[in-house]
Write an enzyme that holds these catalytic residues in place. Sequence first.
Site, PDB file in Angstrom:
ATOM      1  N   ALA A   1      36.588 -12.704 -32.793  1.00 16.49           N
ATOM      2  CA  ALA A   1      36.871 -12.679 -31.353  1.00 16.49           C
ATOM      3  C   ALA A   1      37.321 -14.051 -30.877  1.00 16.49           C
ATOM      4  CB  ALA A   1      35.629 -12.240 -30.579  1.00 16.49           C
ATOM      5  N   CYS A   2      38.234 -14.035 -29.916  1.00 22.22           N
ATOM      6  CA  CYS A   2      38.679 -15.276 -29.293  1.00 22.22           C
ATOM      7  C   CYS A   2      38.999 -15.002 -27.829  1.00 22.22           C
ATOM      8  CB  CYS A   2      39.881 -15.879 -30.021  1.00 22.22           C
ATOM      9  SG  CYS A   2      41.419 -14.952 -29.855  1.00 22.22           S
ATOM     10  N   ASP A   3      39.589 -15.969 -27.185  1.00 23.45           N
ATOM     11  CA  ASP A   3      39.823 -15.896 -25.747  1.00 23.45           C
ATOM     12  C   ASP A   3      40.675 -14.693 -25.371  1.00 23.45           C
ATOM     13  OD1 ASP A   3      41.345 -18.010 -23.258  1.00 23.45           O
ATOM     14  OD2 ASP A   3      39.518 -16.855 -23.157  1.00 23.45           O
TER      15      ASP A   3
ATOM     16  N   SER B   1      41.897 -15.421 -33.414  1.00 22.29           N
ATOM     17  CA  SER B   1      41.060 -14.360 -33.981  1.00 22.29           C
ATOM     18  C   SER B   1      41.856 -13.455 -34.903  1.00 22.29           C
ATOM     19  CB  SER B   1      40.422 -13.529 -32.856  1.00 22.29           C
ATOM     20  OG  SER B   1      41.413 -12.874 -32.091  1.00 22.29           O
TER      21      SER B   1
END
Length: 483
Positions: A397-399, A405
């Site tokens: 997961a990322c922004d 990600s």
Amino acid sequence: MSNMPTGMQTPSSGTNSFRAKLQAFGGFLTNMVLPNIGAFIAWGIVTALFIKTGWLPNEHLAKLVGPAIKYLLPLLLAHTGGKMVGGKRGGVMGAAGAIGLIVGADIPMFLGAMIVGPLGGLIIKKFDDFIEGHIPAGFEMLVNNFSIGILGFGLMILSYLIIGPVISAANNMLKAAIQVLVDTGMLPLLSLINEPAKVLFLNNVIDQGIYYPLGMQQAAKLGKSIYFTVASSPGPGLGLLLAYTVFGKGNAKRSAPGAIIIHFFGGIHELYFPYVLMNPLTILGMIAGGMSGIATFQFFNAGLVAGPSPGSIFAYLALTPPGNFLGIISGVLVGAAASFVVTSAILKFQQGADEEDNFEESVEQSKSMKSEGKQVLDSESNTTADSVENISKIAFACDAGAGSSAMGATTFRKKLKKQNMSDIEVKHYRIEDVPEDADIIVVHKNLQERAKMSHGDKRIIPIETYIGDPNLEKLLNELKENK
């Protein structure tokens, strides 16, 4: 914390929480923009080709430019924002509210659309929750249609009479403040804010929330805007990574060349953030690179026709209008050179003092502190930190769920395949969109607090870099042993 890199201070939980909320806000803005980025690029291409100063001036086709920027793009943003909050009905409400802004304003209402869209979604969501279970059988369609009709009417009028004028005034104040920096030649000073904010994963807040909307307004008038370049240039990050390639030590030196390719050509800027975070003094190199690049863009009066997403050199060149290539390329290269010189000086000074490379130090410390890491993970999850039994889904997961990600998930999936563990599903998501059936969530350590806010019951693995991070290697070894 004993395993923190030298020079880093342990932030308070309140600071972490505030930063996580800011990151979440930036991620929300990004997820309004990201699904519609193709439409923005399409508008940019039309602008670059057909306006009077374009590649192929065409007065008839240039008529597409105005309606697209005034109606199409804000309505898409508002619909997406409303849908994110209130589903399909929220999307309709958001678009209904946005039309009030659009008609009542003389500027493209991007900022307004990103406010009213989610507001419309929230209104209809709250209404649906309130009346759930209270609609007589057979009246569902009537209530659903008229609820959006009546509430949408109210939001449309409110947007036209009140919200629109307030947002226009705020937008004009912000634009005037930045214009002062432009007129006085002080625009490079924005790098003092931009660069530290970016490495704290707040890049989406400043780009999607401030510079890109202002850039679209300027591009509609001039056919280009420097605002698209002030925080998205790949030059400073390139210079930093080149410095680590030449003067770094250990894992930092070994991983930097690969990070250069992904950052500069792929446009995933998050790849260089860990290199700054592990050695905070190198932020001076990023600021120097950012300021030098902006000054060069200003000197050549250069700009882009739309926001580059991702911030790749290819996106920069594709969105450069005629007569601006020298300025754009020079700005990127000058930014890279300045960042390289300052960062190299910092790294050489530290080597001269016979100091250990922080990246290598943090890797070694991570390997030797399994028990402490286990306690941290246990405090964030009800799942035992060392338990990898029955793991079927791992979420990176990322922004925005589409950059770092995605790269991390692809890399880890290949490693699992080599170990004959293809039955474990590995996918990438925006942090808030990680599904409930995910067994493990992998995030950068600076997004760990935000991930905890949304998925406190999951095992969360923090990493510093997506290339050769010891925590990822540890997870892979655990999965192998369990198999």
